[in-house]
Design a protein around this motif. Structure first.
Motif, PDB file in Angstrom:
ATOM      1  N   CYS A   1     -25.259  53.967 -43.591  1.00 33.74           N
ATOM      2  CA  CYS A   1     -26.040  54.495 -42.511  1.00 33.74           C
ATOM      3  C   CYS A   1     -25.228  54.919 -41.252  1.00 33.74           C
ATOM      4  O   CYS A   1     -24.343  54.727 -41.002  1.00 33.74           O
ATOM      5  N   GLY A   2     -26.050  55.802 -40.505  1.00 32.46           N
ATOM      6  CA  GLY A   2     -25.394  56.590 -39.435  1.00 32.46           C
ATOM      7  C   GLY A   2     -26.320  57.385 -38.899  1.00 32.46           C
ATOM      8  O   GLY A   2     -27.453  57.296 -38.759  1.00 32.46           O
ATOM      9  N   TRP A   3     -25.836  58.614 -38.452  1.00 35.23           N
ATOM     10  CA  TRP A   3     -26.445  59.596 -37.510  1.00 35.23           C
ATOM     11  C   TRP A   3     -26.559  60.914 -38.170  1.00 35.23           C
ATOM     12  O   TRP A   3     -25.245  61.600 -38.086  1.00 35.23           O
TER      13      TRP A   3
ATOM     14  N   VAL B   1     -27.132  57.836 -46.205  1.00 36.42           N
ATOM     15  CA  VAL B   1     -26.930  58.670 -47.197  1.00 36.42           C
ATOM     16  C   VAL B   1     -26.244  57.928 -48.390  1.00 36.42           C
ATOM     17  O   VAL B   1     -26.055  56.608 -48.085  1.00 36.42           O
ATOM     18  N   VAL B   2     -25.721  58.322 -49.281  1.00 35.30           N
ATOM     19  CA  VAL B   2     -24.952  57.731 -50.163  1.00 35.30           C
ATOM     20  C   VAL B   2     -23.602  58.539 -50.454  1.00 35.30           C
ATOM     21  O   VAL B   2     -23.344  59.692 -50.521  1.00 35.30           O
ATOM     22  N   GLU B   3     -22.458  57.758 -50.359  1.00 30.89           N
ATOM     23  CA  GLU B   3     -21.028  58.164 -50.760  1.00 30.89           C
ATOM     24  C   GLU B   3     -20.784  57.894 -52.084  1.00 30.89           C
ATOM     25  O   GLU B   3     -20.858  56.326 -52.497  1.00 30.89           O
ATOM     26  N   THR B   4     -20.200  58.687 -52.877  1.00 27.90           N
ATOM     27  CA  THR B   4     -19.857  58.542 -54.162  1.00 27.90           C
ATOM     28  C   THR B   4     -18.469  59.227 -54.530  1.00 27.90           C
ATOM     29  O   THR B   4     -18.436  60.451 -54.363  1.00 27.90           O
ATOM     30  N   ARG B   5     -17.501  58.413 -54.814  1.00 29.41           N
ATOM     31  CA  ARG B   5     -16.080  58.866 -54.918  1.00 29.41           C
ATOM     32  C   ARG B   5     -15.773  59.767 -53.718  1.00 29.41           C
ATOM     33  O   ARG B   5     -15.244  60.950 -54.224  1.00 29.41           O
TER      34      ARG B   5
END
Length: 204
Positions: free
Chosen positions: A93-95, A107-111
């Protein structure tokens, strides 16, 4: 020769889309038109000092086919992280940086790659700047729903560099609707007047 039923379907779809966009504009205007506070100004300054990343957004039709919900980013990312069999997807979560505003977003962070999973009803850039905020936490409130908090304060829809302008936009939108204009047309009118003014101001 054009099939009359096809033409009717297209007209109905356009009418429904305008209705959805008008309702979305009204909802966004309400969520961004709250009184300015010292807390907001201080939090905006704190967040702007954090590192930024570039997030990529997949095509709308691909996201919809995957079951992602328009304008429901937190739910989409919670679900992706929870249902990833490899446990490689991390909900962050952020801006989202949008002109002179920071919009609360997930958003999603993947690798090491950053992805937005949320379809938009209007054309949106395929990538954008995003500020991950590790100080945001999700807490369940008395209504039984989880909400985003930062430092014990429940977060608004966004952080604004020019809060007074959002108040003017909300009021103008309401005045135009009260005069008999549809929410969609009122949105268009406000966008080419007060919206254009806001876009000319110094961005974040």
């Amino acid at each position: 020769m054009i099939d009359s039923d096809m033409g009717n379907d297209t007209t109905a779809n356009n009418t429904l889309r305008k209705k959805e966009l008008g309702e979305l504009a009204l909802r966004n205007a309400e969520q961004m038109a709250f009184p300015s506070t010292e807390w907001e100004a201080n939090t905006l300054a704190e967040v702007l000092a954090l590192p930024r990343v570039t997030v990529r957004r997949a095509p709308e039709e691909q996201l919809l086919a995957a079951g992602m919900l328009p304008y429901d980013c937190h739910v989409n990312c919670f679900a992706q992280a929870a249902n990833d069999p490899d446990r490689m997807s991390r909900h962050v979560c952020g801006w989202l940086i949008y002109g002179s505003d920071l919009i609360l977003h997930s958003v999603v962070e993947t690798r090491g790659h950053w992805h937005c999973l949320t379809p938009q009803l209007v054309q949106a850039p395929s990538q954008f700047q995003f500020i991950p905020d590790s100080f945001i936490e999700w807490l369940e409130t008395s209504d039984g729903v989880r909400h985003a908090f930062r430092g014990g304060v429940r977060l608004p829809r966004g952080l604004r560099k020019y809060p007074e302008h959002h108040l003017r936009m909300r009021d103008e939108l309401h005045d135009l609707i009260a005069s008999g204009m549809s929410a969609f047309d009122a949105r268009e009118m406000v966008d080419v007047t007060l919206g254009a003014e806001l876009r000319k101001m110094e961005p974040i």
